[in-house]
Scaffold this motif. Sequence first.
Motif, mmCIF file in Angstrom:
data_model
loop_
_atom_site.group_PDB
_atom_site.id
_atom_site.type_symbol
_atom_site.label_atom_id
_atom_site.label_comp_id
_atom_site.label_asym_id
_atom_site.label_seq_id
_atom_site.Cartn_x
_atom_site.Cartn_y
_atom_site.Cartn_z
ATOM 1 N N LEU A 159 35.042 12.632 24.712
ATOM 2 C CA LEU A 159 35.321 11.316 24.135
ATOM 3 C C LEU A 159 36.786 11.226 23.669
ATOM 4 O O LEU A 159 37.476 10.228 23.898
ATOM 5 N N ALA A 160 37.246 12.309 23.004
ATOM 6 C CA ALA A 160 38.625 12.291 22.511
ATOM 7 C C ALA A 160 39.618 12.203 23.656
ATOM 8 O O ALA A 160 40.608 11.467 23.592
ATOM 9 N N GLU A 161 39.334 12.927 24.735
ATOM 10 C CA GLU A 161 40.247 12.880 25.883
ATOM 11 C C GLU A 161 40.192 11.519 26.556
ATOM 12 O O GLU A 161 41.211 10.971 26.993
ATOM 13 N N GLY A 162 38.961 10.937 26.648
ATOM 14 C CA GLY A 162 38.822 9.634 27.298
ATOM 15 C C GLY A 162 39.529 8.534 26.536
ATOM 16 O O GLY A 162 40.142 7.644 27.134
ATOM 17 N N LEU A 163 39.461 8.584 25.223
ATOM 18 C CA LEU A 163 40.089 7.537 24.409
ATOM 19 C C LEU A 163 41.496 7.926 23.953
ATOM 20 O O LEU A 163 42.119 7.183 23.207
ATOM 21 N N ALA A 164 41.969 9.061 24.377
ATOM 22 C CA ALA A 164 43.302 9.554 23.995
ATOM 23 C C ALA A 164 43.432 9.640 22.476
ATOM 24 O O ALA A 164 44.457 9.259 21.902
ATOM 25 N N LEU A 165 42.351 10.097 21.811
ATOM 26 C CA LEU A 165 42.396 10.248 20.354
ATOM 27 C C LEU A 165 42.972 11.613 20.009
ATOM 28 O O LEU A 165 42.855 12.559 20.791
ATOM 29 N N PRO A 166 43.577 11.764 18.849
ATOM 30 C CA PRO A 166 44.108 13.076 18.454
ATOM 31 C C PRO A 166 42.964 14.073 18.242
ATOM 32 O O PRO A 166 42.005 13.768 17.529
ATOM 33 N N LYS A 167 43.126 15.216 18.835
ATOM 34 C CA LYS A 167 42.053 16.198 18.781
ATOM 35 C C LYS A 167 41.880 16.782 17.384
ATOM 36 O O LYS A 167 40.768 17.136 16.985
#
Lengths: 92, 398
Positions: free
Chosen positions: A9-17
């Motif tokens: 999900l984080a990679e898909g939404l480009a959220l900070p890990k």
Amino acid sequence: MKQNWKRTLAEGLALPKEACEGLPFFTFLGREEVTVENVTALLSCTPDCIRLMTNQGPVRLEGERLWISAWDQGQLSAQGWFCRVCWEEEKR
Amino acid sequence: MALRFWHFGPGYVMITIRGVLLEQLLTAAHRNQIRLWGVRRKGAAASLWVRAEEVRAFGALCRRYHCRFRIEKKCGLPFWLKKLRRRPVFLLGVALFLVLLNMAGLFCWRVEVEGVEGRLALAVEDYCRSEGLYPGAFLPTLDGRAFAEGLLTAFPELEFAAIHTSGATCTVEVASKLPLPPRVDRDSPADVVARYDGVVTEVAVSAGTALVAPGDVVQAGETLISGKVIQRDGLEEVGAVWTHAAGNVTAHARLVWEKTETCAFSASVPTGEKRYGWALNWFGHQAAGGAAEREGWQKTGSRTFSLPALPAEVTVTRYEQQQTLTGTRTLSQVRGRLWVAAQTYLQAIAMTEGEVLAYELDFSPAPGGLTARLTATVALSIGEERAITQTEEWTENE
């Protein structure tokens, strides 16, 4: 499985890990200051070495005249003269 | 350092802890939302800063982890106020200072005049001072509207006046009127008449009827160009129209100047002795000292100093002693003074009237001195306009 779902999900939404998965986030200001986010515990604190626990394992900050300038809400700032920052082998 | 400022309000303390489980204690404190900063390890002990309101919770954790703790230093507003409770005189001084500071704001500390410059600005400043607006004046009693109206009455050349008070600074904002050009009457009937006696040398008419020609001798007040224009049908006069006569009539005129000067004279000269007087305006009260104006002493200058950062001003006035000298000049000296005065008159004539063609200067005895008589021949424009009074003839034509 849970970690994989969060990571996808984080990679898909480009959220900070570091925000989604709680990974430690290091900020270096020269060799004089290190800020580590998502610190879960302080393992040891001496003028030569500060050991921190993160969810990726223990981190070792080595240097001279080290001290913790602030520790609040999982964010730890250490100051001094840093020579080395390394991960310790986590005993499983 | 920034954290210390941030926690100054609630207060913070420096704690030294000793024990085996120091790191575990710190981790537990962090998990209990206790904010820690400035953690330094010194052998078996560690020093750190904690907020004052969290000391109790941190002490409970110390006991749980078998650590001893000691408060080394107390900082922040609560501890500072606690110290001040033991110094009532200091608190009284602070309160007195605040009261005085508040009272000082009720007085004018500075007066500024904006909108005009030069002499008018100085005159406005003097007016403000005379009407009670000066450094040290009590501001609540100042009626700005009435003051501005008085300013407009005292200075007709001003178009706008207002007073703004910003803090302890009074700004007198004024604006001067724009001068209107003089109204030139070119419509009502008028003649051009001679100002001086003389011989006409040139006539140029732009409106009206010329009554003189070059070579004519004219006297002061004689009509040179008439505003009456006769209308003819062939050789027969059929009527007249009254106009505003205009034109240039140049003539050689004779101007006469006379002056009498006596040999005896008296003059007031400074002796060189000076005295100074001072006046202090302080919070609306005035105090004066030193020299004052009296007979034989003349005020030769004054200067006002505004005391920096205080609602007060000091005016220093200088007085010089004057001595009246009497004496007698010789006839030669009187003649020289009259000659200088005659030359000054000639220069003035040349600048304002016209070219001086020739002049004759005669001296004659006068009681106690001499009389100089200057007769100058000047080439000048002698015409001046004079309105025609309404006559019966004019009325009929109208």
